[in-house]
Design an enzyme around this catalytic site. Sequence first.
Site, PDB file in Angstrom:
ATOM      1  N   ARG A 155       5.589  65.126 117.582  1.00 32.57           N
ATOM      2  CA  ARG A 155       6.975  64.720 117.362  1.00 32.57           C
ATOM      3  C   ARG A 155       7.786  65.096 118.600  1.00 32.57           C
ATOM      4  NH1 ARG A 155       5.052  61.830 113.986  1.00 32.57           N
ATOM      5  NH2 ARG A 155       5.054  62.284 111.745  1.00 32.57           N
ATOM      6  N   GLU A 156       8.532  64.133 119.127  1.00 29.29           N
ATOM      7  CA  GLU A 156       9.453  64.370 120.230  1.00 29.29           C
ATOM      8  C   GLU A 156      10.828  64.581 119.610  1.00 29.29           C
ATOM      9  OE1 GLU A 156       9.165  60.997 122.815  1.00 29.29           O
ATOM     10  OE2 GLU A 156       6.979  61.180 122.985  1.00 29.29           O
TER      11      GLU A 156
ATOM     12  N   GLU B 229      34.684  63.913 132.164  1.00 29.34           N
ATOM     13  CA  GLU B 229      35.023  62.754 131.338  1.00 29.34           C
ATOM     14  C   GLU B 229      36.115  61.921 131.991  1.00 29.34           C
ATOM     15  OE1 GLU B 229      34.349  63.689 126.669  1.00 29.34           O
ATOM     16  OE2 GLU B 229      36.129  64.598 127.548  1.00 29.34           O
TER      17      GLU B 229
ATOM     18  N   PRO C 180      18.091  61.226 112.443  1.00 31.50           N
ATOM     19  CA  PRO C 180      17.104  62.258 112.130  1.00 31.50           C
ATOM     20  C   PRO C 180      15.668  61.919 112.499  1.00 31.50           C
ATOM     21  CG  PRO C 180      17.869  61.207 110.121  1.00 31.50           C
ATOM     22  CD  PRO C 180      18.719  60.681 111.236  1.00 31.50           C
TER      23      PRO C 180
ATOM     24  N   GLU D 166      36.253  68.056 132.628  1.00 34.15           N
ATOM     25  CA  GLU D 166      36.214  67.582 134.020  1.00 34.15           C
ATOM     26  C   GLU D 166      35.260  66.412 134.229  1.00 34.15           C
ATOM     27  OE1 GLU D 166      35.424  70.858 136.616  1.00 34.15           O
ATOM     28  OE2 GLU D 166      37.221  71.931 136.008  1.00 34.15           O
TER      29      GLU D 166
END
Length: 184
Positions: free
Chosen positions: A36-37, A142, A114, A140
């Site tokens: 699972r990643e 954004e 999920p 800063e």
Amino acid sequence: MEFEEKTVSSEVIYDGKVTKYVIEEVLLPNGQHSKREIVRHDGAAAVIALTEDDKMLFVKQYRKAIEQISVEIPAGLKDEEDEDGLVTAKRELEEETGYQGEQWNFVTSFFSTPGFTDEFLEIYEARGLKLAENPLPKDEDETIELMTLTFEEAWTEYEKGTLRDSKSVFALFYWKMTRLQNFK
């Protein structure tokens, strides 16, 4: 029927500022092994900010992951010192829009995706909006533009494909639902 996948091993492959990337080997209920990643995330909060004249605050910004402009409700990551999502929501509303809310209501919370991340998002509604005298500074990294949209204008952004992230689509449909309830 058993559903739980038991972790056999876990390897952090990247630990960043916002997320941590983990590869886990799991034992499936049927006895098979799989990988699972997983993207680990500290959580976030978002704000459905409604004005007295029935408009909603959005922010427009470029999102590198999707290589396009995105129109979204104000939102941000939980900081370590945030007691709960409401603290995060209040801070993010002020940082991103310059507004503060007088009335706050919890709306919902959910796991964003999920299948690969544990990001948990809390959504609040803010009313009684007032411009802050000395608003918190924007982050800063954004570049954002405040948009105050009518329902019809927001729906047009949805139809154009610029309002498509899950929290903002939820906010749009929540707004639609509350508007329909008010017309009864």
